[in-house]
Write a protein that holds these residues in place. Structure first.
Motif, PDB file in Angstrom:
ATOM      1  N   MET A   1       0.844  -1.204   0.000  1.00 28.59           N
ATOM      2  CA  MET A   1       0.000   0.000   0.000  1.00 28.59           C
ATOM      3  C   MET A   1       0.873   1.246   0.000  1.00 28.59           C
ATOM      4  O   MET A   1       1.852   1.328   0.741  1.00 28.59           O
ATOM      5  N   ALA A   2       0.523   2.207  -0.852  1.00 32.74           N
ATOM      6  CA  ALA A   2       1.306   3.436  -0.932  1.00 32.74           C
ATOM      7  C   ALA A   2       1.122   4.268   0.328  1.00 32.74           C
ATOM      8  O   ALA A   2       0.054   4.270   0.935  1.00 32.74           O
ATOM      9  N   THR A   3       2.202   4.955   0.717  1.00 29.69           N
ATOM     10  CA  THR A   3       2.115   5.870   1.852  1.00 29.69           C
ATOM     11  C   THR A   3       2.403   7.271   1.347  1.00 29.69           C
ATOM     12  O   THR A   3       3.171   7.474   0.402  1.00 29.69           O
ATOM     13  N   TYR A   4       1.783   8.267   1.998  1.00 31.53           N
ATOM     14  CA  TYR A   4       1.898   9.648   1.564  1.00 31.53           C
ATOM     15  C   TYR A   4       2.266  10.519   2.752  1.00 31.53           C
ATOM     16  O   TYR A   4       1.867  10.219   3.894  1.00 31.53           O
ATOM     17  N   PRO A   5       3.027  11.587   2.537  1.00 30.80           N
ATOM     18  CA  PRO A   5       3.281  12.540   3.620  1.00 30.80           C
ATOM     19  C   PRO A   5       1.986  13.209   4.042  1.00 30.80           C
ATOM     20  O   PRO A   5       0.988  13.202   3.313  1.00 30.80           O
ATOM     21  N   THR A   6       2.017  13.820   5.222  1.00 32.11           N
ATOM     22  CA  THR A   6       0.815  14.462   5.766  1.00 32.11           C
ATOM     23  C   THR A   6       0.250  15.489   4.800  1.00 32.11           C
ATOM     24  O   THR A   6      -0.966  15.622   4.651  1.00 32.11           O
ATOM     25  N   SER A   7       1.121  16.223   4.093  1.00 31.33           N
ATOM     26  CA  SER A   7       0.659  17.267   3.189  1.00 31.33           C
ATOM     27  C   SER A   7      -0.153  16.707   2.021  1.00 31.33           C
ATOM     28  O   SER A   7      -0.897  17.423   1.374  1.00 31.33           O
ATOM     29  N   ASP A   8       0.010  15.391   1.730  1.00 35.42           N
ATOM     30  CA  ASP A   8      -0.708  14.763   0.638  1.00 35.42           C
ATOM     31  C   ASP A   8      -1.902  13.953   1.124  1.00 35.42           C
ATOM     32  O   ASP A   8      -2.442  13.140   0.374  1.00 35.42           O
ATOM     33  N   GLN A   9      -2.298  14.131   2.355  1.00 36.47           N
ATOM     34  CA  GLN A   9      -3.490  13.483   2.879  1.00 36.47           C
ATOM     35  C   GLN A   9      -4.665  14.445   2.737  1.00 36.47           C
ATOM     36  O   GLN A   9      -4.657  15.530   3.302  1.00 36.47           O
ATOM     37  N   LEU A  10      -5.648  14.020   1.986  1.00 42.72           N
ATOM     38  CA  LEU A  10      -6.747  14.903   1.630  1.00 42.72           C
ATOM     39  C   LEU A  10      -8.060  14.456   2.280  1.00 42.72           C
ATOM     40  O   LEU A  10      -8.301  13.262   2.460  1.00 42.72           O
ATOM     41  N   LEU A  11      -8.888  15.447   2.597  1.00 43.82           N
ATOM     42  CA  LEU A  11     -10.282  15.193   2.932  1.00 43.82           C
ATOM     43  C   LEU A  11     -11.105  15.741   1.771  1.00 43.82           C
ATOM     44  O   LEU A  11     -11.189  16.958   1.578  1.00 43.82           O
ATOM     45  N   VAL A  12     -11.680  14.859   0.979  1.00 49.80           N
ATOM     46  CA  VAL A  12     -12.440  15.250  -0.197  1.00 49.80           C
ATOM     47  C   VAL A  12     -13.924  15.295   0.197  1.00 49.80           C
ATOM     48  O   VAL A  12     -14.541  14.263   0.415  1.00 49.80           O
ATOM     49  N   VAL A  32      -9.005  10.830  -9.865  1.00 51.50           N
ATOM     50  CA  VAL A  32      -7.717  11.511 -10.031  1.00 51.50           C
ATOM     51  C   VAL A  32      -7.109  11.826  -8.663  1.00 51.50           C
ATOM     52  O   VAL A  32      -5.901  11.614  -8.434  1.00 51.50           O
ATOM     53  N   LEU A  33      -7.915  12.330  -7.738  1.00 57.91           N
ATOM     54  CA  LEU A  33      -7.402  12.676  -6.410  1.00 57.91           C
ATOM     55  C   LEU A  33      -6.943  11.439  -5.649  1.00 57.91           C
ATOM     56  O   LEU A  33      -5.889  11.454  -4.998  1.00 57.91           O
ATOM     57  N   SER A  34      -7.712  10.357  -5.733  1.00 62.79           N
ATOM     58  CA  SER A  34      -7.360   9.135  -4.998  1.00 62.79           C
ATOM     59  C   SER A  34      -6.114   8.480  -5.574  1.00 62.79           C
ATOM     60  O   SER A  34      -5.376   7.807  -4.842  1.00 62.79           O
ATOM     61  N   ALA A  35      -5.870   8.675  -6.878  1.00 62.50           N
ATOM     62  CA  ALA A  35      -4.671   8.099  -7.485  1.00 62.50           C
ATOM     63  C   ALA A  35      -3.409   8.861  -7.101  1.00 62.50           C
ATOM     64  O   ALA A  35      -2.306   8.297  -7.138  1.00 62.50           O
ATOM     65  N   GLY A  36      -3.549  10.118  -6.723  1.00 59.39           N
ATOM     66  CA  GLY A  36      -2.372  10.933  -6.445  1.00 59.39           C
ATOM     67  C   GLY A  36      -2.116  11.234  -4.992  1.00 59.39           C
ATOM     68  O   GLY A  36      -1.084  11.820  -4.648  1.00 59.39           O
ATOM     69  N   ALA A  37      -3.038  10.855  -4.114  1.00 54.41           N
ATOM     70  CA  ALA A  37      -2.872  11.174  -2.700  1.00 54.41           C
ATOM     71  C   ALA A  37      -3.728  10.235  -1.860  1.00 54.41           C
ATOM     72  O   ALA A  37      -4.601   9.528  -2.386  1.00 54.41           O
ATOM     73  N   ALA A  38      -3.452  10.224  -0.561  1.00 58.68           N
ATOM     74  CA  ALA A  38      -4.285   9.463   0.371  1.00 58.68           C
ATOM     75  C   ALA A  38      -5.544  10.284   0.632  1.00 58.68           C
ATOM     76  O   ALA A  38      -5.515  11.249   1.391  1.00 58.68           O
ATOM     77  N   ALA A  39      -6.629   9.923  -0.026  1.00 61.45           N
ATOM     78  CA  ALA A  39      -7.846  10.736   0.008  1.00 61.45           C
ATOM     79  C   ALA A  39      -8.945  10.028   0.788  1.00 61.45           C
ATOM     80  O   ALA A  39      -9.346   8.915   0.448  1.00 61.45           O
ATOM     81  N   LYS A  40      -9.420  10.691   1.819  1.00 62.89           N
ATOM     82  CA  LYS A  40     -10.617  10.241   2.530  1.00 62.89           C
ATOM     83  C   LYS A  40     -11.802  10.988   1.942  1.00 62.89           C
ATOM     84  O   LYS A  40     -11.842  12.213   1.955  1.00 62.89           O
ATOM     85  N   VAL A  41     -12.762  10.251   1.415  1.00 69.94           N
ATOM     86  CA  VAL A  41     -13.902  10.853   0.736  1.00 69.94           C
ATOM     87  C   VAL A  41     -15.085  10.952   1.697  1.00 69.94           C
ATOM     88  O   VAL A  41     -15.432   9.981   2.367  1.00 69.94           O
ATOM     89  N   CYS A  42     -15.687  12.136   1.745  1.00 60.94           N
ATOM     90  CA  CYS A  42     -16.840  12.383   2.616  1.00 60.94           C
ATOM     91  C   CYS A  42     -18.015  12.790   1.736  1.00 60.94           C
ATOM     92  O   CYS A  42     -17.880  13.648   0.855  1.00 60.94           O
ATOM     93  N   LEU A  43     -19.180  12.190   1.990  1.00 62.80           N
ATOM     94  CA  LEU A  43     -20.389  12.449   1.204  1.00 62.80           C
ATOM     95  C   LEU A  43     -21.481  13.002   2.113  1.00 62.80           C
ATOM     96  O   LEU A  43     -22.419  12.292   2.490  1.00 62.80           O
TER      97      LEU A  43
END
Length: 287
Positions: A1-12, A32-43
Motif C-alpha cells: 500500500m502506498a504511503t503519503y506525507p501528511t501534506s498529501d493526505q486529503l479530505l475530499v 484523479v485525487l485518490s490516485a495521487g494522494a491518500a484521500a478520505k472521501v466524505c459524502l
C-alpha cells in the motif's frame, strides 16, 4: 500500500448538489485525487454535515468538490471556526454556478482542477468580512446580478440550434407555453438606488445622487477593496466613481446585494472590511 506525507493526505468533501447534477465529473475528480494522494472521501447529505466534516478534518487538507455555493460554504465555515489562516483550501468546480471559481483562477475541467489540487501551490487571497460576520470571496454587486447574467455559460444554457430537431421543437413549445411576467414586474427592482457609499470614512456618493450600480471587489492581495459606483446617467453616460480602501460602508432605504452566489438583504446599512491574505486557495503553478 502506498504511503503519503501528511501534506498529501486529503479530505475530499463532495457536495450533494454536485453528486446530483454531474455524477460523472464527481467520479472523475475522485479517481484523479485518490490516485495521487491518500484521500478520505466524505459524502455529506446537507450543509450541517458538510460543516462538521470540515471541522473534523484533522491534519488532512480539505478539498471541496462542488459549485460556487459549496466553496463559499467551506470558506464561511472555516472563517466561523477561526481556522482560515491555518488552512489551505482546494476546490474542484462541479455544478451549475462556477463563475466565482473561474474568476479565482481554478481550472474548469475536473481532471485539470484535480491535478491542480495535487500539483498546485497555495495562494493567499484577501477576504471581505461584513458586520454580521459574513464573508465575500469575489465581487459583490448592488443591485443584485441574476445568476444567468453572472454565469451565462451554466449547464442550463443551450446554444441556439444545438441538439436534435425534436429537442428544438420541444424548447420552442415550452417557450410559447410559459407565461411571461408583465414588463413592469420584470423591471421591478431594476431602477436607480439612492445610496450613501463611504470608503475609509470618506463619502464617495451621497443619497441625493441616484446610482445605477455599486460593486466592491477584494483587491487581489493588496489589502484594499476596489469600489466602483456608477451614477445614474442623464444624456451622456456618467463616468464611474472609483475608490480603494480597507472599509466600505453602504447605507440606504433598504437594499439587496449579491455576494458570490448568494443574494442578501434587504438591509439599511452594511459595512465590509478587507482582511488581507485571510484565506488560502490551491491554484496551478504558473511561470
Amino acid at each position: 500500500m502506498a504511503t503519503y506525507p501528511t501534506s498529501d493526505q486529503l479530505l475530499v468533501v463532495i457536495d450533494p448538489v454536485a453528486r446530483r447534477t454531474d455524477g460523472e465529473s464527481v467520479r472523475i475528480a475522485k479517481d484523479v485525487l485518490s490516485a495521487g494522494a491518500a484521500a478520505k472521501v466524505c459524502l455529506p447529505d446537507g450543509p450541517e454535515e458538510f460543516t462538521r466534516a470540515l471541522a473534523r478534518r484533522g491534519s488532512r487538507r480539505p478539498v471541496v468538490v462542488g459549485d460556487d455555493r459549496a466553496l463559499l460554504r467551506a470558506v464561511s465555515a472555516l472563517h466561523r471556526q477561526r481556522e482560515l489562516a491555518a488552512c489551505a483550501l482546494s476546490v474542484v468546480p462541479v455544478g451549475g454556478t462556477l463563475s466565482l471559481a473561474r474568476s479565482l483562477g481554478v481550472p474548469s475541467g475536473p481532471v485539470a482542477a484535480a491535478r491542480a489540487v495535487l500539483e498546485g501551490a497555495e495562494r493567499r487571497l484577501d477576504l471581505l468580512v461584513d458586520d454580521s460576520d459574513g464573508v465575500v470571496l469575489g465581487t459583490l454587486r448592488i443591485p443584485p446580478v441574476s445568476p444567468r447574467q453572472q454565469d451565462p455559460a451554466g449547464p442550463e444554457a443551450v446554444p441556439s440550434g444545438a441538439g436534435h430537431p425534436w429537442l428544438r421543437t420541444c424548447q420552442s413549445l415550452v417557450r410559447t407555453l410559459v407565461t411571461r411576467p408583465p414588463r413592469a414586474a420584470a423591471a421591478a427592482g431594476a431602477g436607480p438606488s439612492r445610496l450613501r457609499v463611504e470608503v475609509d470614512g470618506e463619502t464617495v456618493v451621497d443619497l441625493e445622487q441616484p446610482v445605477e450600480a455599486v460593486s466592491v471587489t477584494p483587491g487581489g492581495g493588496t489589502g484594499k477593496a476596489e469600489v466602483e459606483v456608477r451614477p445614474l446617467s442623464v444624456g451622456a453616460e456618467a463616468s464611474p466613481l472609483l475608490a480603494r480602501g480597507r472599509t466600505v460602508t453602504v447605507s440606504g432605504a433598504g437594499f439587496r446585494y449579491r455576494a458570490d452566489a448568494v443574494v442578501s438583504g434587504p438591509v439599511r446599512t452594511r459595512t465590509w472590511r478587507v482582511v488581507e491574505g485571510a484565506w488560502g486557495l490551491t491554484l496551478p503553478v504558473t511561470g
